[in-house]
Design an enzyme around this catalytic site. Structure first.
Site, short mmCIF file in Angstrom:
data_model
loop_
_atom_site.label_atom_id
_atom_site.label_comp_id
_atom_site.label_asym_id
_atom_site.label_seq_id
_atom_site.Cartn_x
_atom_site.Cartn_y
_atom_site.Cartn_z
CB CYS A 2 -1.01 -0.16 1.23
SG CYS A 2 -1.77 -1.56 1.15
CG LEU A 50 -1.19 -3.34 -4.62
CD1 LEU A 50 -2.06 -3.43 -6.40
CD2 LEU A 50 0.06 -3.80 -5.08
CB ILE A 52 -1.56 -8.88 -1.77
CG1 ILE A 52 -1.23 -7.63 -2.04
CG2 ILE A 52 -0.29 -10.18 -1.85
CD1 ILE A 52 -0.78 -7.65 -3.40
N GLY A 75 3.19 -2.91 3.23
CA GLY A 75 3.73 -4.06 3.68
C GLY A 75 4.10 -5.45 3.42
#
Length: 646
Positions: A2, A50, A52, A75
């Site tokens: 992110c 983002l 994941i 992270g």
């Protein structure tokens, strides 16, 4: 993976929500899937996601169930499941999501800063404690994820990228000229420095705590690396394989498709061999093929075929470089002193069409002695005893460029100052070159010998370990890992580095003997021995090349007009800081083929373009492109309007 931003205001003020929005928008590329914000009096936090892991959950900012602690986190924590079980068992912690972010904020709640030593992963985060009104900022051990900040009379602002900080009215768009000598020496800025005035980077492996009453940043180290004079042990290869296999397997944890950047070199080929063990389908691999010069593409194809990978190859030529130079510079936020940044960005763009996560072999050279300089450095002291340094320097100047590796070794051997020698191996301008290039005032500014203070408090078995330490603490986080983060995140792609699992880093430093890492003309010996069970000799024993872009010939050809146009113009913003005659000499000697100044000229070109883009705002990323005129030469289209940056 992110992007995070935040503000902490002084004097009872509240942060401007409009500024927070602009800061978040400036790094929309880092988190195209989701966005969130949090405010509590003097603090405001922003987030771009983002997705994941835990695609439906994991929205940030995220608070503990008690509401006291709120986190923004960038992270991945690879051991979050084990930590979650421990928190539930020992503290009866409750979780509303399946995300690693919620594990991190609960770990900080129960263990405080001791939690940092429990995390195996890459991260930069901020945790707001609403009871004591303080903000904890922290960064992972190796520095895989960046965290920039700026302090002013009104408070502190922080973000994953500098371009977000520049949206804040308290952060000036200005060059800190005093840092130019250090930048030219190393071609990056070490430690907490950046080229932007007033902007710093939280060092890897540190944390700091700030409050509205005290926004001073005092980094506190929670992890550092020590070396032991290890002796060869028969169990080391087996233990190394176990650790490396676990590091790869953990980095394959994702709820989205993943792949591998495959160069065809030893490191990424080993990662592919181990990924193939655990993958239920062919691993998707991605590599670069250069249109001119030496290309490793055939080796990547060979390894991909060996493990039946789903392989994609991206061809890269000078027109690709020209078309993407501005975009890469905008993403990098520093001069793109590594030309390989640009093909890596294109590789990430291609990979993102098929996957959302990629692994790579980054970090192996620094921990297992893969660079030729390690073996050469061990021999330099012996050379200088047998031959005067002045003779070694003269011999280097007489050598043709095709013998560049030996030439560089002799140049470094002729340098008596160990810190200047360290800079010279990977750096840009040596001391005498900086004296000719810089204006008189800057020529008197000493290079920031960032490593000297560190070394005074460290004990090393030898010079090789000392150099590995400096590379791990500075070269990696401030240059290569920053490049990896920027070029992948510019395309919404997450990069993971199994070789930089901290357990592997510590194992290499404490258990692997120097004789199993480095020889005079070879490196990574223990890795090569381990790899023979998976890879052919054509991959293991070939000469190390690296990810080399044929920039020297392009600077004599297609890039020469741009070089002359930008560096020799009287209107150049750096003309008052750098000597025009010295620059003209470098260009003329290189263009005529008398000398090879590719590294120096590329650095200067990038520095000038960086200044135009980030300080003057006269250059927009899309405007630096391969506009071909009637003669087929690349030209610069002109100044950008401020609206391009809004």
């Amino acid at each position: 993976m992110c992007g995070i931003v935040g503000m902490l205001a002084r004097h009872g003020n509240t942060p401007d929500s409009g500024v927070l929005s602009r800061m978040m928008d400036a790094m929309r590329h880092r988190g195209p899937d989701d966005a969130g914000r949090f405010s509590d009096g003097e603090v405001a936090l922003g987030f771009r996601r983002l997705s994941i892991i835990d695609l439906s959950g994991g929205h940030q900012p995220l608070s503990t169930s008690c509401g006291r602690y709120t986190i923004v986190f960038n992270g991945e924590i690879y051991n979050y499941r084990e930590l979650r079980e421990e928190l539930v068992r020992d503290y009866r912690a409750s979780f509303r999501t399946a995300s690693d972010t919620e594990v991190v904020v609960n770990a900080v709640k129960h263990w405080g800063t001791d939690a940092l030593s429990r995390f195996n992963g890459m991260f930069a985060f901020a945790v707001w404690d609403s009871h004591v009104r303080s903000l904890l900022l922290a960064r992972d051990r190796i520095g895989k994820k960046p965290l920039f900040y700026s302090v002013s009379q009104h408070g502190i602002v922080f973000a994953s990228e500098v371009k977000s900080l520049l949206e804040h009215p308290d952060v000036p768009r200005a060059l800190d000229a005093s840092r130019l000598p250090t930048f030219l020496a190393y071609r990056y800025l070490p430690g907490d420095e950046t080229l932007f005035a007033g902007v710093h980077c939280l060092p890897a492996g540190t944390w700091t705590r700030v409050s509205a009453g005290d926004v001073r940043v005092t980094p506190r180290t929670y992890w550092d690396l020590s070396f032991r004079n290890a002796v060869p042990e028969p169990t080391v290869p087996r233990e190394l394989e176990t650790l490396l296999d676990d590091a790869v397997h953990r980095r394959m944890i994702a709820d989205v498709p993943l792949g591998l950047f495959l160069s065809g070199g030893l490191d990424s080929s080993i990662v592919l061999a181990l990924m193939a063990r655990h993958a239920s389908a062919p691993v998707k691999t991605f590599s670069i093929a250069f249109a001119t010069g030496f290309s490793e593409a055939k080796f990547a194809r060979e390894v991909a075929a060996l493990f039946r990978a789903d392989h994609t190859e991206v061809r890269f030529g000078v027109q690709d470089l020209l078309q993407n130079l501005g975009t890469a510079l905008w993403a990098r936020e520093t001069p793109v002193t590594e030309p390989s940044d640009i093909p890596i960005m294109l590789l990430a763009r291609t990979a993102r069409k098929d996957v959302k996560v990629v692994l790579s072999g980054e970090g192996s050279d620094e921990i297992f002695g893969g660079y030729p300089k390690y073996g050469a450095e061990a021999a330099i002291d012996r050379w200088s005893l047998l031959t005067p340094r002045s003779v070694l320097g003269a011999a280097a100047r007489l050598m043709p460029y095709r013998m560049r590796r030996l030439q560089l070794a002799l140049e470094c051997a002729s340098e008596p100052d160990r810190m200047e020698r360290y800079a010279a191996w990977f750096g840009g301008f040596r001391g005498s070159e900086r004296q000719r290039l810089l204006c008189p005032d800057l020529a008197r500014v000493p290079v920031h010998v960032f490593s000297q203070a560190v070394l005074e408090h460290k004990v090393f078995p030898g010079v090789v370990e000392q150099m590995m330490y400096l590379d791990l603490k500075h070269w990696l986080p401030a240059n290569l890992l920053l490049r990896a983060d920027r070029m992948t995140m510019a395309n919404g792609l997450e990069l993971r580095c199994p070789f930089l699992d901290y357990r592997l880093v510590e194992f290499a430093a404490l258990r692997v003997a120097k004789a199993d890492k480095v020889a005079f003309n070879d490196g990574k010996l223990v890795l090569k021995g381990l790899a023979r069970q998976w890879l052919p000799a054509s991959i293991i024993d070939r000469r190390k090349w690296g990810f080399k872009v044929p920039i020297a010939e392009w600077l004599r050809g297609e890039l020469l007009p741009l070089l002359r146009q930008r560096l020799l113009a009287r209107s150049s913003p750096l003309s008052e800081l750098l000597d025009a005659a010295a620059i003209a000499r470098l260009i003329d000697e290189h263009a005529a083929g008398r000398k090879n100044h590719e590294k120096q000229l590329w650095i200067l070109l990038q520095l000038e373009l960086w200044y135009a883009m980030f300080v003057e705002r006269s250059l927009y990323p899309d405007e630096l492109r391969a506009a071909i005129d009637m003669g087929g030469k690349p030209v610069f289209t002109g100044a950008a309007s401020a609206a391009h940056f809004d």
